[in-house]
Every structure is written in structure tokens, then in C-alpha cells.
Enzyme design. Structure first.
Site, short mmCIF file in Angstrom:
data_model
loop_
_atom_site.label_atom_id
_atom_site.label_comp_id
_atom_site.label_asym_id
_atom_site.label_seq_id
_atom_site.Cartn_x
_atom_site.Cartn_y
_atom_site.Cartn_z
CG ASP A 31 1.72 -5.69 8.06
OD1 ASP A 31 0.74 -5.76 7.29
OD2 ASP A 31 2.89 -5.85 7.69
CE1 TYR A 90 -4.16 -0.23 4.16
CE2 TYR A 90 -4.57 1.58 5.68
CZ TYR A 90 -5.04 0.55 4.90
OH TYR A 90 -6.39 0.29 4.84
CG HIS A 121 -8.19 -9.02 4.80
ND1 HIS A 121 -8.03 -7.99 3.90
CD2 HIS A 121 -7.60 -8.62 5.95
CE1 HIS A 121 -7.37 -7.02 4.48
NE2 HIS A 121 -7.10 -7.37 5.73
#
Length: 230
Positions: free
Chosen positions: A60, A62, A183
């Protein structure tokens, strides 16, 4: 074929309209939502459907003030480079010959070359990570991936982390090139992101598909805040 034509039906769905109303209600209550309304769909305006070569999926936006502007992993000029993006730059230094770490975190030049910088969720409350998860954005971005898979071929998908990898079920690996790893967050980057060489692998694949490679180099920013490719 363009994003408006492809997504208009989805945007008329009840879930999407309810989601927009919920976001508008939160803003009306004085809750800060990032990015601003006119930046939520920036990824689509900067990277037209017909020009999509690479998809980099984030989570999502920042949630710090002034950071999010509608592109995954990117921040506005003048904003400190976040840790995940800093790790992307570290990987680029070792993966792409001659890459110089820029003095900013704005990835607009990538978007303009056909890199769709898409988050799985497109809005967030200030200082409240994942606050708009399950609001409806996941369904919308699932559709985006479905449409790219269906109507394009030879697209590189970079799926970093579990949130992005869940989208892999919509991708036909016979038509597209999927690159998966952890990630780039400091919590996980050392478990496989560093050394993954996704940026050079993407370019090799694009060239094999008779497409031009991405110039990953980002120029430094000038005093006026303007960015240009080298």
C-alpha cells in the site's frame, strides 16, 4: 485499447463505488488519506496500457506526509528515500553496470518508459499502514493484473513479497515473464532480494521479445525539482 476502456466496467461495480464513498467520508471527517484524490491513479496516467512492459507490485502507499504520489515504491521529489527503495538502489548498483544511486526517490522516469508501478492497495490513512486493506482495492488491482495478462504478451512481472505474489495466480507464465522474490524491505531483503538480478533479467527478456530495454538509471534532481533521464 486504454485503461479507461478496460477499467470502466470495474469502476461502475458497487464495491468500487462504496469504496470511493468510504474514502470520501474519511476525508470529510478530517482523516488524512494518501495520496491525494488526483494522484491515486497516477500509475495508470503515466503508463498507458499499450506501453506496459514491466509491472512492479508494491503493497500500500507510504503513509508519511508528502510521500505517496500514486507510484509504488516512489516518493515525491525532496522526500527522503524510504528503506525499501534504498535497497532497490543497492540491488541496481550490483545488477546494472554503471548505475549511479540518485539523490531522490521519484520513479516517474521508469513509469514513462513502461514500468507500471502498481500497489495492491491504492490508498492509506496517515500513519496507519494497511488501513485500507480489505477496503476493495485488492479486487480492483486483481482486475488490473487480469487485464494485462489477457490483453498483452511479453510483460515482465516483478512480484516481491507475499502480497505481490498472490497476484501471480492471474498471470499466464507462457505469455509473460514472472520474477518472484522477497520484499526489498530491510526485514527481508537479505533473504533473497539482494542478488536477485531482477532488473537485468527483465531487460534481457524484453530484448528477447524484440522490445527496448528499460533505462533504470535515474538522473539526479535539479534545484527546481525537475527530473530527467540521463
Amino acid at each position: 485499447m486504454n485503461w479507461n476502456n478496460l477499467l470502466s466496467t470495474e469502476q461502475q461495480q458497487e464495491y468500487f463505488q462504496v469504496m470511493l464513498k468510504n474514502i470520501a467520508d474519511e476525508r470529510a471527517q478530517g482523516i488524512d488519506i494518501y495520496p491525494s484524490n488526483d494522484e491515486i491513479l497516477t500509475a495508470f496516467s503515466l503508463t498507458p496500457f499499450a506501453q506496459v512492459k514491466v509491472v512492479i507490485l508494491g503493497q500500500d502507499p507510504y503513509h508519511g506526509e508528502g510521500q505517496a504520489h500514486g507510484l509504488s515504491f516512489s516518493v515525491k521529489p525532496g522526500i527522503k528515500v524510504p528503506p525499501s527503495l534504498a535497497n532497490m538502489y543497492k540491488e541496481l548498483v550490483t545488477d546494472i553496470e554503471g548505475f549511479n544511486t540518485p539523490n531522490h526517490g521519484c520513479l516517474t522516469p521508469w513509469a514513462k518508459q513502461g514500468v507500471l508501478l502498481l500497489n495492491t492497495v491504492l490508498t492509506v490513512q496517515k500513519a496507519n499502514a494497511h488501513s485500507h486493506a480489505k477496503l476493495g482495492w485488492e479486487r480492483y488491482t486483481d482486475k488490473v493484473i487480469e487485464l494485462i495478462n489477457q490483453h498483452s504478451s511479453g510483460v515482465v512481472f516483478m512480484l516481491w513479497g507475499s502480497h505481490a505474489q498472490k497476484k501471480g495466480k492471474f498471470i499466464d507464465t507462457n505469455k509473460h515473464f514472472v520474477l518472484s522474490t522477497v520484499h526489498p524491505s530491510p526485514l527481508s531483503a537479505y533473504r533473497g532480494f539482494f542478488g536477485c538480478k531482477h532488473f537485468s533479467k527483465a531487460n534481457k527478456y524484453l530484448i528477447s521479445q524484440k522490445q527496448s530495454a528499460i533505462n533504470w538509471q535515474l538522473d539526479n534532481i535539479d534545484n527546481e525539482g525537475q527530473i530527467s533521464l540521463l
